[in-house]
Design an enzyme around this catalytic site. Structure first.
Site, PDB file in Angstrom:
ATOM      1  N   HIS A 175       0.799  -1.240   0.000  1.00 11.21           N
ATOM      2  CA  HIS A 175       0.000   0.000   0.000  1.00 11.21           C
ATOM      3  C   HIS A 175       0.826   1.281   0.000  1.00 11.21           C
ATOM      4  O   HIS A 175       0.489   2.246   0.697  1.00 11.21           O
ATOM      5  CB  HIS A 175      -0.933   0.006   1.212  1.00 11.21           C
ATOM      6  CG  HIS A 175      -2.036  -0.987   1.137  1.00 11.21           C
ATOM      7  ND1 HIS A 175      -2.434  -1.623  -0.008  1.00 11.21           N
ATOM      8  CD2 HIS A 175      -2.841  -1.484   2.124  1.00 11.21           C
ATOM      9  CE1 HIS A 175      -3.420  -2.466   0.234  1.00 11.21           C
ATOM     10  NE2 HIS A 175      -3.695  -2.395   1.539  1.00 11.21           N
ATOM     11  N   HIS A 190      -9.534   2.631   0.473  1.00 14.67           N
ATOM     12  CA  HIS A 190      -9.557   1.469   1.373  1.00 14.67           C
ATOM     13  C   HIS A 190     -10.678   1.578   2.420  1.00 14.67           C
ATOM     14  O   HIS A 190     -10.504   1.198   3.575  1.00 14.67           O
ATOM     15  CB  HIS A 190      -8.196   1.379   2.080  1.00 14.67           C
ATOM     16  CG  HIS A 190      -7.828  -0.008   2.492  1.00 14.67           C
ATOM     17  ND1 HIS A 190      -8.489  -0.702   3.469  1.00 14.67           N
ATOM     18  CD2 HIS A 190      -6.851  -0.843   2.070  1.00 14.67           C
ATOM     19  CE1 HIS A 190      -7.937  -1.874   3.645  1.00 14.67           C
ATOM     20  NE2 HIS A 190      -6.948  -2.000   2.808  1.00 14.67           N
ATOM     21  N   GLU A 224     -11.757  -2.836  -2.906  1.00 17.27           N
ATOM     22  CA  GLU A 224     -10.690  -1.942  -3.400  1.00 17.27           C
ATOM     23  C   GLU A 224     -10.558  -2.085  -4.924  1.00 17.27           C
ATOM     24  O   GLU A 224      -9.871  -2.982  -5.421  1.00 17.27           O
ATOM     25  CB  GLU A 224      -9.362  -2.285  -2.710  1.00 17.27           C
ATOM     26  CG  GLU A 224      -9.420  -2.167  -1.187  1.00 17.27           C
ATOM     27  CD  GLU A 224      -8.340  -2.975  -0.487  1.00 17.27           C
ATOM     28  OE1 GLU A 224      -7.153  -2.706  -0.740  1.00 17.27           O
ATOM     29  OE2 GLU A 224      -8.698  -3.879   0.297  1.00 17.27           O
TER      30      GLU A 224
HETATM   31  C1  G6D Z   1      -3.951  -6.980   5.492  1.00 16.18           C
HETATM   32  O1  G6D Z   1      -3.792  -8.500   3.650  1.00 16.18           O
HETATM   33  C2  G6D Z   1      -4.545  -7.427   4.181  1.00 16.18           C
HETATM   34  C3  G6D Z   1      -4.562  -6.297   3.199  1.00 16.18           C
HETATM   35  O2  G6D Z   1      -5.206  -6.708   2.004  1.00 16.18           O
HETATM   36  C4  G6D Z   1      -5.279  -5.113   3.817  1.00 16.18           C
HETATM   37  O3  G6D Z   1      -5.267  -4.049   2.910  1.00 16.18           O
HETATM   38  C5  G6D Z   1      -4.571  -4.723   5.096  1.00 16.18           C
HETATM   39  O4  G6D Z   1      -4.560  -5.805   5.998  1.00 16.18           O
HETATM   40  C6  G6D Z   1      -5.299  -3.579   5.794  1.00 16.18           C
HETATM   41  O5  G6D Z   1      -2.583  -6.752   5.321  1.00 16.18           O
END
Ligand code: G6D
Length: 347
Positions: free
Chosen positions: A105, A179, A313
């Site tokens: 991210h 998100h 997402e």
């Molecule tokens: C965890 O694997 C998930 C991700 O997909 C998510 O975006 C994140 O938590 C908030 O890492």
């Protein structure tokens, strides 16, 4: 249509401002200039009761200390990049390893951690927030100075539009999403396990043990990943399918979306009667069902726990830079990256 602006708090000595967009039918959306975070969406249920349908906080400290990207814009690259590095034009770029040995991210200080410059645009039948930010060359390890623009628009048809634009002075990567964690029960009355999700997708990306796509696209047919005719989220939580188990009992998977953008994704809470319809020009949607949403904190008075919200997402495929069969997330110098998603709430 109205817009309210108020001081939300202070982050590193800088004021964080909250903007609330209100339409003429009782829908309200509040967003912060910090991370373009959508902190509250108020919509009526079938009885007309107006309640909040997303996960968020009421203080900057809570976002800084507890938020797993609640409501935030995600970039430069949404999802994971394996090994936290990539090669572009014979140069290897090292990224922040903020998820084990991988990059997640946009890194430690991704777009979700920035206070964006904000402009309010009011029209007869819509109100909008236009967020801008110059992501400097080398930020979080990515090449290129990228001029970013995020536009949130609330219309009088109870539609909320999220539009992203980016222009870079060097070839780089860009794959932006939002998100937000949805919970249509209203004020987190219930978990999302009985929410019924419909996704117009025949394939999902297989993940490895580090939640990185293997490159294999699996058919949804005959599995708990088949949302084509509607399915309760609990099916994936209770399932023994290896991919549901691997994701921490639930979903954390990219689904491949077709070209037809009509009502591609529909989320319904039968008890409240609320329905969210998502349409996007993006090739994928990552369904994350809050499998890791645990911690010693409260969300507006509700103890954090698994399955309290789910994310849709809409984005390019995760780790696309390492998967030649995935649509590219490379942005060429001087080209304009554009992505648009619409959320429409009905009862
Ligand atoms: C965890 O694997 C998930 C991700 O997909 C998510 O975006 C994140 O938590 C908030 O890492």
């Amino acid at each position: 249509m109205r817009v309210y602006q108020e001081r939300f708090g202070v982050l590193n000595g800088q004021t964080v401002t909250a903007y609330t967009l209100v339409n003429d039918h009782g829908m309200e959306v509040t967003s912060l200039d910090y991370g373009c975070i959508i902190s509250r969406i108020i919509v009526p249920d079938q009885k007309g009761t107006k309640e909040n349908v997303i996960l968020g906080f009421d203080t900057v400290d809570d976002y800084v200390n507890h938020s797993p990207y609640f409501g935030a814009v995600i970039g430069r690259v949404a999802g994971r990049i394996s090994g936290a590095e990539f090669e572009l034009d014979n140069q290897v770029y090292q990224l922040d390893q903020n998820d084990g040995k991988n990059h997640l991210h946009g890194g430690k200080i991704g777009f979700d951690k920035i206070i964006w410059k904000t402009e309010v645009v009011e029209k007869a039948d819509s109100v909008a927030l236009v967020f801008t930010y110059l992501s400097k060359d080398g930020e979080e390890g990515y090449p290129g100075n990228v001029n970013m623009k995020v536009t949130y628009t609330l219309t009088n048809d109870n539609e909320f539009q999220l539009a992203y634009e980016g222009v870079s002075d060097q070839r780089t990567l860009l794959n932006v999403t939002n998100h937000t964690y949805f919970n249509l029960s209203g004020d987190l009355k219930r978990e999302i396990l009985d929410h019924v999700l419909t996704v117009n997708s025949n394939q999902f990306a297989e993940l490895d043990s580090e939640l990185i796509p293997t490159g294999e696209l699996l058919a949804v047919e005959g599995t708990p990943f088949d949302f084509t005719a509607g399915r309760k989220i609990k099916d994936g939580v209770e399932s023994q399918h290896p991919q549901n188990v691997l994701a921490g009992k639930g979903y954390d998977h990219p689904f491949v979306l077709g070209e037809n953008q009509h009502e591609q994704i529909v989320l319904k809470d039968e008890t409240s009667g609320r329905t969210l319809i998502v349409e996007t020009d993006q090739p994928a949607v990552v369904l994350y069902t809050g499998n890791q949403l645990e911690g010693d904190f409260e969300i507006r008075g509700v103890k954090a726990r698994k399955y309290l919200g789910l994310c849709l997402e809409t984005q390019g495929m995760p780790d696309a830079i390492h998967q030649p069969n995935f649509p590219s997330v490379i942005l060429n110098k001087g080209e304009t990256y554009q992505a648009k998603t619409k959320w429409r709430f009905t009862v």
